[in-house]
Design a protein around this motif. Structure first.
Motif, PDB file in Angstrom:
ATOM      1  N   PRO B  58     -16.007   0.459  10.394  1.00 39.62           N
ATOM      2  CA  PRO B  58     -14.658   0.249   9.854  1.00 39.62           C
ATOM      3  C   PRO B  58     -13.787  -0.547  10.808  1.00 39.62           C
ATOM      4  CG  PRO B  58     -14.867   2.479  10.703  1.00 39.62           C
ATOM      5  CD  PRO B  58     -16.202   1.829  10.894  1.00 39.62           C
ATOM      6  N   GLY B  59     -14.154  -1.805  11.067  1.00 33.75           N
ATOM      7  CA  GLY B  59     -13.497  -2.591  12.112  1.00 33.75           C
ATOM      8  C   GLY B  59     -12.372  -3.480  11.632  1.00 33.75           C
ATOM      9  N   CYS B  60     -12.079  -3.401  10.348  1.00 31.27           N
ATOM     10  CA  CYS B  60     -11.032  -4.264   9.812  1.00 31.27           C
ATOM     11  C   CYS B  60      -9.867  -3.371   9.389  1.00 31.27           C
ATOM     12  CB  CYS B  60     -11.615  -5.072   8.651  1.00 31.27           C
ATOM     13  SG  CYS B  60     -10.404  -5.753   7.538  1.00 31.27           S
ATOM     14  N   PRO B  61      -8.761  -3.405  10.152  1.00 34.91           N
ATOM     15  CA  PRO B  61      -7.647  -2.478   9.888  1.00 34.91           C
ATOM     16  C   PRO B  61      -7.058  -2.644   8.491  1.00 34.91           C
ATOM     17  CG  PRO B  61      -7.244  -3.755  11.898  1.00 34.91           C
ATOM     18  CD  PRO B  61      -8.495  -4.294  11.285  1.00 34.91           C
ATOM     19  N   VAL B  62      -7.138  -3.859   7.982  1.00 33.84           N
ATOM     20  CA  VAL B  62      -6.611  -4.137   6.657  1.00 33.84           C
ATOM     21  C   VAL B  62      -7.487  -3.465   5.588  1.00 33.84           C
ATOM     22  CG1 VAL B  62      -6.449  -6.067   5.048  1.00 33.84           C
ATOM     23  CG2 VAL B  62      -5.394  -6.243   7.291  1.00 33.84           C
ATOM     24  N   CYS B  63      -8.810  -3.540   5.798  1.00 37.44           N
ATOM     25  CA  CYS B  63      -9.745  -2.970   4.820  1.00 37.44           C
ATOM     26  C   CYS B  63      -9.625  -1.450   4.726  1.00 37.44           C
ATOM     27  CB  CYS B  63     -11.198  -3.303   5.182  1.00 37.44           C
ATOM     28  SG  CYS B  63     -11.526  -5.045   5.400  1.00 37.44           S
ATOM     29  N   VAL B  64      -9.312  -0.808   5.833  1.00 35.32           N
ATOM     30  CA  VAL B  64      -9.290   0.660   5.831  1.00 35.32           C
ATOM     31  C   VAL B  64      -7.919   1.237   5.477  1.00 35.32           C
ATOM     32  CG1 VAL B  64     -11.233   0.937   7.420  1.00 35.32           C
ATOM     33  CG2 VAL B  64      -8.907   0.781   8.344  1.00 35.32           C
ATOM     34  N   THR B  65      -6.958   0.372   5.183  1.00 33.32           N
ATOM     35  CA  THR B  65      -5.640   0.862   4.757  1.00 33.32           C
ATOM     36  C   THR B  65      -5.749   1.386   3.326  1.00 33.32           C
ATOM     37  OG1 THR B  65      -4.562  -0.772   6.158  1.00 33.32           O
ATOM     38  CG2 THR B  65      -3.223   0.204   4.415  1.00 33.32           C
ATOM     39  N   PRO B  66      -5.442   2.663   3.120  1.00 38.37           N
ATOM     40  CA  PRO B  66      -5.646   3.236   1.784  1.00 38.37           C
ATOM     41  C   PRO B  66      -4.759   2.591   0.718  1.00 38.37           C
ATOM     42  CG  PRO B  66      -4.587   4.822   3.248  1.00 38.37           C
ATOM     43  CD  PRO B  66      -4.990   3.652   4.093  1.00 38.37           C
ATOM     44  N   ALA B  67      -5.289   2.539  -0.499  1.00 35.31           N
ATOM     45  CA  ALA B  67      -4.550   1.972  -1.624  1.00 35.31           C
ATOM     46  C   ALA B  67      -3.201   2.672  -1.782  1.00 35.31           C
ATOM     47  CB  ALA B  67      -5.375   2.099  -2.895  1.00 35.31           C
ATOM     48  N   SER B  68      -3.188   3.980  -1.520  1.00 36.24           N
ATOM     49  CA  SER B  68      -1.943   4.731  -1.737  1.00 36.24           C
ATOM     50  C   SER B  68      -0.832   4.253  -0.802  1.00 36.24           C
ATOM     51  CB  SER B  68      -2.190   6.221  -1.539  1.00 36.24           C
ATOM     52  OG  SER B  68      -2.619   6.455  -0.213  1.00 36.24           O
ATOM     53  N   GLN B  69      -1.199   3.853   0.401  1.00 36.41           N
ATOM     54  CA  GLN B  69      -0.160   3.356   1.323  1.00 36.41           C
ATOM     55  C   GLN B  69       0.360   1.995   0.876  1.00 36.41           C
ATOM     56  OE1 GLN B  69      -1.894   3.720   5.328  1.00 36.41           O
ATOM     57  NE2 GLN B  69      -0.622   5.536   5.645  1.00 36.41           N
ATOM     58  N   ILE B  70      -0.528   1.177   0.342  1.00 33.62           N
ATOM     59  CA  ILE B  70      -0.084  -0.120  -0.181  1.00 33.62           C
ATOM     60  C   ILE B  70       0.824   0.113  -1.384  1.00 33.62           C
ATOM     61  CG2 ILE B  70      -0.885  -2.299  -1.214  1.00 33.62           C
ATOM     62  CD1 ILE B  70      -3.454  -1.896   0.528  1.00 33.62           C
ATOM     63  N   ASP B  71       0.427   1.049  -2.256  1.00 34.36           N
ATOM     64  CA  ASP B  71       1.277   1.403  -3.402  1.00 34.36           C
ATOM     65  C   ASP B  71       2.653   1.875  -2.934  1.00 34.36           C
ATOM     66  OD1 ASP B  71      -0.921   0.910  -4.985  1.00 34.36           O
ATOM     67  OD2 ASP B  71      -1.398   3.020  -5.345  1.00 34.36           O
ATOM     68  N   HIS B  72       2.633   2.692  -1.883  1.00 31.40           N
ATOM     69  CA  HIS B  72       3.868   3.257  -1.353  1.00 31.40           C
ATOM     70  C   HIS B  72       4.792   2.144  -0.847  1.00 31.40           C
ATOM     71  CE1 HIS B  72       5.617   6.735   1.321  1.00 31.40           C
ATOM     72  NE2 HIS B  72       6.404   6.439   0.321  1.00 31.40           N
ATOM     73  N   ASP B  89      -2.808 -11.151   6.487  1.00 34.84           N
ATOM     74  CA  ASP B  89      -4.072 -10.538   6.048  1.00 34.84           C
ATOM     75  C   ASP B  89      -3.872  -9.496   4.958  1.00 34.84           C
ATOM     76  OD1 ASP B  89      -3.631 -10.923   8.886  1.00 34.84           O
ATOM     77  OD2 ASP B  89      -5.775 -10.533   9.163  1.00 34.84           O
ATOM     78  N   MET B  90      -2.677  -8.917   4.955  1.00 33.14           N
ATOM     79  CA  MET B  90      -2.426  -7.770   4.090  1.00 33.14           C
ATOM     80  C   MET B  90      -2.082  -8.182   2.655  1.00 33.14           C
ATOM     81  SD  MET B  90      -2.469  -4.627   5.081  1.00 33.14           S
ATOM     82  CE  MET B  90      -2.790  -3.587   3.671  1.00 33.14           C
ATOM     83  N   LEU B  91      -1.697  -9.454   2.479  1.00 36.72           N
ATOM     84  CA  LEU B  91      -1.122  -9.891   1.197  1.00 36.72           C
ATOM     85  C   LEU B  91      -1.993  -9.622  -0.024  1.00 36.72           C
ATOM     86  CD1 LEU B  91       0.556 -13.411   1.501  1.00 36.72           C
ATOM     87  CD2 LEU B  91       1.645 -11.197   1.112  1.00 36.72           C
ATOM     88  N   VAL B 346     -12.012  -8.808   0.482  1.00 34.90           N
ATOM     89  CA  VAL B 346     -10.714  -9.497   0.474  1.00 34.90           C
ATOM     90  C   VAL B 346     -10.425 -10.113   1.831  1.00 34.90           C
ATOM     91  CG1 VAL B 346      -8.220  -9.223   0.220  1.00 34.90           C
ATOM     92  CG2 VAL B 346      -9.772  -7.950  -1.279  1.00 34.90           C
ATOM     93  N   SER B 347     -10.497  -9.279   2.841  1.00 35.47           N
ATOM     94  CA  SER B 347     -10.158  -9.730   4.181  1.00 35.47           C
ATOM     95  C   SER B 347     -11.278 -10.612   4.717  1.00 35.47           C
ATOM     96  CB  SER B 347      -9.987  -8.508   5.079  1.00 35.47           C
ATOM     97  OG  SER B 347     -10.086  -8.891   6.422  1.00 35.47           O
ATOM     98  N   THR B 348     -10.911 -11.703   5.400  1.00 33.58           N
ATOM     99  CA  THR B 348     -11.951 -12.581   5.952  1.00 33.58           C
ATOM    100  C   THR B 348     -12.796 -11.846   6.993  1.00 33.58           C
ATOM    101  OG1 THR B 348     -10.264 -13.371   7.468  1.00 33.58           O
ATOM    102  CG2 THR B 348     -10.845 -14.820   5.655  1.00 33.58           C
TER     103      THR B 348
END
Ligand code: SF4
Lengths: 76, 362
Positions: B58-72, B89-91, B346-348
């Protein structure tokens, strides 16, 4: 996303410094490397210097990064 | 420039060394998106023995950000006078229904910044707005955001805050080993995370779990040497923390950055997308700095975590090291970088995107 790029500190002005990245100059915050002075090489991540490095290593890393940039179009 | 090393000859030497050291099946894991890209881009998997598996954790911080936090965060961005600022990267990373990019297209104020300091500048210039910075990242990035918060306080910028979605790496590595879901014989440790935390952060992992750790740089020769050093430890039955990436890391790390982290944040439990809850792997503003916590400033509730990954997406298995990207049934078919299904595409720096773009080798 954790990539850090080397640059050379040109000038220090309080907590910020002007850093040269192969000809491109940018303002960089020095909060995490407060001992940096003009002439030092630093690794920069997200607009902050995070580490002081040796000049030769910095130049080698830069040469490799330029190659990398030519191959891909950047990224985090 | 330094003396032109004969990169190819050195690489061949290292490949031969690696070849000689692989006797049975071995699985090594990296936990840094830059390593994920490097291993794929340099085609290392195609050149090492077949029974040496190189896993992307799990080396990509963007990939491991939960959907719920993005929703929030998206919900916060719909409140009046709120400006969302984020690393680029987060867009495109999907929440359960929308992305920051889509929100922006719908007219919400979402701005991409290169540094958290730029977000603080927006706050200074637009005092009638509340500027929220999306705080994603590992220990390389979190100190830069801690320093920005300290600066906001020193300068009395009251309309700046951070949505904390940070992750701490070593305890997550420990949790992956402890879960025994995947075989992990050694860790290729992240270079610039270690610049901050120092290699001593992995010592408990080596000692208590008996897993060798080598802090590794990002060029082809660095990665190959890191792999060889891990295999040498395994061959001699050692489990130690060693540093290959001497030019940017040491045992102690950056003490000023560590202090800054300690002061501004406190540990909390964190949800890793596709993996689940890992106790003690998150950071949030400490009590002293709680006014800089976006959740304290904007009163919208965090949605529940049910919709973390789209149906059919195997990102969790990939990041735990149980599967490789091509093992996912939709890899390269229903899921490609131009039409991604899961966050790792998604993330490169996602494992699936790197594999797709450069080829995994095998
Ligand atoms: S190929 Fe797509 S759906 Fe499958 S694990 Fe990778 S990102 Fe997820």
């Amino acid at each position: 996303m954790c990539l850090a790029v080397p640059g050379k500190v040109i000038q220090v002005d309080g907590k910020a410094g002007k850093v040269d990245f192969l000809g491109v100059q940018r303002q960089v915050q020095l909060d995490l490397v407060p001992e940096a002075v003009a002439g030092d090489w630093v690794l920069v991540h997200a607009g902050f210097a995070i580490h002081r490095i040796d000049e030769e290593e910095a130049r080698e890393t830069l040469a490799l990064l330029r190659k990398l940039e030519a191959e891909t179009e950047g990224g985090g | 420039m330094g003396a032109p090393v004969d990169v190819r000859a050195k690489a061949e030497e290292l490949y031969a060394r690696i070849e000689g050291l692989v006797r049975g099946p071995v699985s090594l894991m990296e936990v840094c998106g830059t390593h994920t890209m490097a291993i794929s881009r340099f085609g290392i998997r195609a050149r090492v023995p077949a029974n040496l598996r190189l896993l992307s954790g799990p080396g990509c911080p963007v990939c491991v950000t939960p959907a719920s936090q993005i929703d929030h965060l998206i919900a916060m961005g719909r409140e009046p006078e709120v400006v969302i600022t984020t690393f680029g990267d987060m867009l495109r990373v999907p929440g359960s229904r929308s992305t920051l990019q889509r929100e922006r297209a719908r007219g919400r104020d979402v701005r991409v910044v290169y540094s958290p300091f730029d977000a603080l500048d927006f706050a200074r210039k637009e005092p009638n707005k509340l500027v929220v910075f999306m705080g994603v990242g590992f220990e390389t990035t979190s100190p830069t955001i801690a320093a920005t918060i300290v600066r906001a306080r020193e300068d009395g910028v009251g309309n700046f805050c951070v949505y904390p979605a940070f992750k701490v790496v070593p305890p997550a590595m420990d949790a992956l080993v402890a879960s025994e879901e995947a075989r992990i014989d050694g860790f290729i440790c992240p270079g610039h995370v270690t610049t901050i935390i120092g290699s001593r952060a992995y010592e408990p992992l080596a000692r208590d779990r008996h897993v060798p750790c080598v802090v590794t740089g990002f060029e082809a020769l660095d990665v190959l040497e890191g792999i060889a050093m891990l295999l040498e430890q395994l061959a001699s039955g050692r489990a130690e923390v060693e540093i290959q990436y001497r030019r940017a890391t040491c045992r102690e790390g950056n003490p000023i950055a560590q202090e800054m982290l300690e002061r501004v944040f406190r540990r909390c439990d964190a949800w890793w997308r596709g993996i689940g809850l890992i106790p003690g792997t998150g950071l949030e503003p400490s009590e002293e700095f709680s006014v800089f916590d976006a959740r304290e400033r904007i009163d919208v509730e965090e949605p529940d975590k049910a919709q973390d990954l789209p149906i059919g997406c195997g990102c969790g298995e990939v990041m735990k090291g149980v599967k490789l990207p091509p093992d996912c049934p939709v890899f390269g078919k229903g899921c490609t970088p131009s039409r991604p299904l899961g966050p790792c595409m998604v993330s490169t720096e996602g494992a699936c995107a790197a594999w797709y773009l450069y080829g995994g080798g095998r």
